[in-house]
Design a protein around this motif. Structure first.
Motif, PDB file in Angstrom:
ATOM      1  N   THR A   1      30.475  44.816  44.792  1.00 38.14           N
ATOM      2  CA  THR A   1      30.675  43.369  44.881  1.00 38.14           C
ATOM      3  C   THR A   1      31.540  43.098  46.104  1.00 38.14           C
ATOM      4  O   THR A   1      32.625  43.658  46.242  1.00 38.14           O
ATOM      5  N   VAL A   2      31.027  42.260  46.987  1.00 37.13           N
ATOM      6  CA  VAL A   2      31.759  41.881  48.196  1.00 37.13           C
ATOM      7  C   VAL A   2      32.185  40.426  48.055  1.00 37.13           C
ATOM      8  O   VAL A   2      31.392  39.571  47.653  1.00 37.13           O
ATOM      9  N   ILE A   3      33.458  40.160  48.383  1.00 40.52           N
ATOM     10  CA  ILE A   3      34.005  38.809  48.282  1.00 40.52           C
ATOM     11  C   ILE A   3      34.515  38.391  49.652  1.00 40.52           C
ATOM     12  O   ILE A   3      35.255  39.136  50.301  1.00 40.52           O
ATOM     13  N   ALA A   4      34.100  37.201  50.088  1.00 43.45           N
ATOM     14  CA  ALA A   4      34.571  36.607  51.344  1.00 43.45           C
ATOM     15  C   ALA A   4      34.846  35.141  51.068  1.00 43.45           C
ATOM     16  O   ALA A   4      33.920  34.365  50.838  1.00 43.45           O
ATOM     17  N   GLY A   5      36.113  34.768  51.048  1.00 40.94           N
ATOM     18  CA  GLY A   5      36.467  33.387  50.725  1.00 40.94           C
ATOM     19  C   GLY A   5      36.002  33.053  49.316  1.00 40.94           C
ATOM     20  O   GLY A   5      36.258  33.798  48.378  1.00 40.94           O
ATOM     21  N   ALA A   6      35.279  31.955  49.179  1.00 35.74           N
ATOM     22  CA  ALA A   6      34.790  31.523  47.868  1.00 35.74           C
ATOM     23  C   ALA A   6      33.457  32.166  47.511  1.00 35.74           C
ATOM     24  O   ALA A   6      32.955  31.976  46.405  1.00 35.74           O
ATOM     25  N   ASN A   7      32.873  32.914  48.421  1.00 33.56           N
ATOM     26  CA  ASN A   7      31.555  33.522  48.191  1.00 33.56           C
ATOM     27  C   ASN A   7      31.674  34.981  47.778  1.00 33.56           C
ATOM     28  O   ASN A   7      32.591  35.677  48.192  1.00 33.56           O
ATOM     29  N   GLN A   8      30.725  35.406  46.981  1.00 35.35           N
ATOM     30  CA  GLN A   8      30.624  36.821  46.652  1.00 35.35           C
ATOM     31  C   GLN A   8      29.162  37.188  46.523  1.00 35.35           C
ATOM     32  O   GLN A   8      28.318  36.338  46.244  1.00 35.35           O
ATOM     33  N   CYS A   9      28.871  38.453  46.776  1.00 37.92           N
ATOM     34  CA  CYS A   9      27.492  38.924  46.615  1.00 37.92           C
ATOM     35  C   CYS A   9      27.498  40.418  46.352  1.00 37.92           C
ATOM     36  O   CYS A   9      28.528  41.076  46.455  1.00 37.92           O
ATOM     37  N   ARG A  10      26.317  40.916  46.031  1.00 36.09           N
ATOM     38  CA  ARG A  10      26.152  42.337  45.744  1.00 36.09           C
ATOM     39  C   ARG A  10      25.631  43.025  46.995  1.00 36.09           C
ATOM     40  O   ARG A  10      24.731  42.533  47.668  1.00 36.09           O
ATOM     41  N   VAL A  11      26.208  44.189  47.285  1.00 36.82           N
ATOM     42  CA  VAL A  11      25.782  45.007  48.412  1.00 36.82           C
ATOM     43  C   VAL A  11      25.337  46.350  47.856  1.00 36.82           C
ATOM     44  O   VAL A  11      26.032  46.937  47.034  1.00 36.82           O
ATOM     45  N   ASN A  12      24.176  46.806  48.293  1.00 37.87           N
ATOM     46  CA  ASN A  12      23.629  48.086  47.850  1.00 37.87           C
ATOM     47  C   ASN A  12      23.762  49.105  48.959  1.00 37.87           C
ATOM     48  O   ASN A  12      23.231  48.904  50.057  1.00 37.87           O
ATOM     49  N   LEU A  13      24.457  50.209  48.678  1.00 40.61           N
ATOM     50  CA  LEU A  13      24.604  51.299  49.635  1.00 40.61           C
ATOM     51  C   LEU A  13      23.773  52.476  49.137  1.00 40.61           C
ATOM     52  O   LEU A  13      23.973  52.944  48.019  1.00 40.61           O
ATOM     53  N   THR A  14      22.833  52.925  49.960  1.00 38.02           N
ATOM     54  CA  THR A  14      21.939  54.013  49.548  1.00 38.02           C
ATOM     55  C   THR A  14      22.228  55.274  50.361  1.00 38.02           C
ATOM     56  O   THR A  14      22.951  55.243  51.346  1.00 38.02           O
ATOM     57  N   GLN A  15      21.615  56.373  49.940  1.00 31.52           N
ATOM     58  CA  GLN A  15      21.761  57.643  50.639  1.00 31.52           C
ATOM     59  C   GLN A  15      20.628  57.855  51.639  1.00 31.52           C
ATOM     60  O   GLN A  15      20.681  58.753  52.462  1.00 31.52           O
ATOM     61  N   THR A  16      19.609  57.014  51.600  1.00 31.22           N
ATOM     62  CA  THR A  16      18.450  57.158  52.466  1.00 31.22           C
ATOM     63  C   THR A  16      18.827  56.861  53.912  1.00 31.22           C
ATOM     64  O   THR A  16      19.398  55.808  54.206  1.00 31.22           O
ATOM     65  N   LEU A  17      18.527  57.783  54.811  1.00 33.68           N
ATOM     66  CA  LEU A  17      18.835  57.564  56.221  1.00 33.68           C
ATOM     67  C   LEU A  17      17.954  56.475  56.801  1.00 33.68           C
ATOM     68  O   LEU A  17      16.754  56.409  56.512  1.00 33.68           O
ATOM     69  N   LYS A  18      18.566  55.615  57.621  1.00 35.78           N
ATOM     70  CA  LYS A  18      17.805  54.612  58.361  1.00 35.78           C
ATOM     71  C   LYS A  18      17.164  55.320  59.537  1.00 35.78           C
ATOM     72  O   LYS A  18      17.840  55.972  60.326  1.00 35.78           O
ATOM     73  N   SER A  19      15.874  55.198  59.665  1.00 37.78           N
ATOM     74  CA  SER A  19      15.109  55.903  60.688  1.00 37.78           C
ATOM     75  C   SER A  19      15.713  55.729  62.081  1.00 37.78           C
ATOM     76  O   SER A  19      16.058  54.626  62.484  1.00 37.78           O
ATOM     77  N   GLY A  20      15.872  56.852  62.783  1.00 41.96           N
ATOM     78  CA  GLY A  20      16.357  56.828  64.153  1.00 41.96           C
ATOM     79  C   GLY A  20      17.861  56.639  64.300  1.00 41.96           C
ATOM     80  O   GLY A  20      18.344  56.417  65.403  1.00 41.96           O
ATOM     81  N   THR A  21      18.627  56.717  63.189  1.00 45.60           N
ATOM     82  CA  THR A  21      20.077  56.535  63.246  1.00 45.60           C
ATOM     83  C   THR A  21      20.783  57.640  62.469  1.00 45.60           C
ATOM     84  O   THR A  21      20.134  58.433  61.783  1.00 45.60           O
ATOM     85  N   ASP A  22      22.111  57.624  62.522  1.00 47.48           N
ATOM     86  CA  ASP A  22      22.907  58.537  61.693  1.00 47.48           C
ATOM     87  C   ASP A  22      23.529  57.760  60.531  1.00 47.48           C
ATOM     88  O   ASP A  22      24.511  58.175  59.943  1.00 47.48           O
ATOM     89  N   ARG A  23      22.924  56.610  60.200  1.00 50.28           N
ATOM     90  CA  ARG A  23      23.445  55.735  59.146  1.00 50.28           C
ATOM     91  C   ARG A  23      22.494  55.693  57.950  1.00 50.28           C
ATOM     92  O   ARG A  23      21.304  55.935  58.089  1.00 50.28           O
TER      93      ARG A  23
END
Length: 111
Positions: free
Chosen positions: A29-51
């Motif tokens: 859960t990410v909170i910025a000011g009055a807003n919040q949302c869900r962030v999904n972090l996966t283990q799958t590599l993004k093609s062409g990156t080290d992320r």
């Protein structure tokens, strides 16, 4: 909202003993000011990156609407858009992360 600024219903994961990609996988859960949302972090590599791939579906925090990947650098979680631009950087603070988004907006992330 508890005294740390997080909604009382947000689970906190145990990040003691050093950070690893494995400990960060999943939904946050990410909170910025009055807003919040869900962030999904996966283990799958993004093609062409080290992320790994990341997403923030239907996020009201505009900068995170373009979230495409993430990377752990020491105790910092870095968030990137589809173009590979850094859009957020957060440092560990106990069992959560605190940082800023591109443009200077403060955010916190708990999971």
């Amino acid at each position: 909202v508890d005294p740390s600024g997080l909604p009382a219903n947000v689970q906190s994961r145990d990040l003691s003993g050093g950070l690893s990609t494995q400990k960060l996988l999943g939904t946050w859960t990410v909170i910025a000011g009055a807003n919040q949302c869900r962030v999904n972090l996966t283990q799958t590599l993004k093609s062409g990156t080290d992320r790994q791939r990341a997403s923030a579906p239907n996020c009201a925090i505009s900068v995170l609407g373009g979230l495409a990947s993430w990377k752990l650098v020491g105790t910092q979680v870095q968030l990137f858009n589809e173009s590979g631009q850094l859009i957020g950087a957060l440092l560990q603070s106990g069992n959560r992360f605190i940082g800023t988004l591109a443009g200077g907006q403060g955010i916190s992330m708990a999971g």
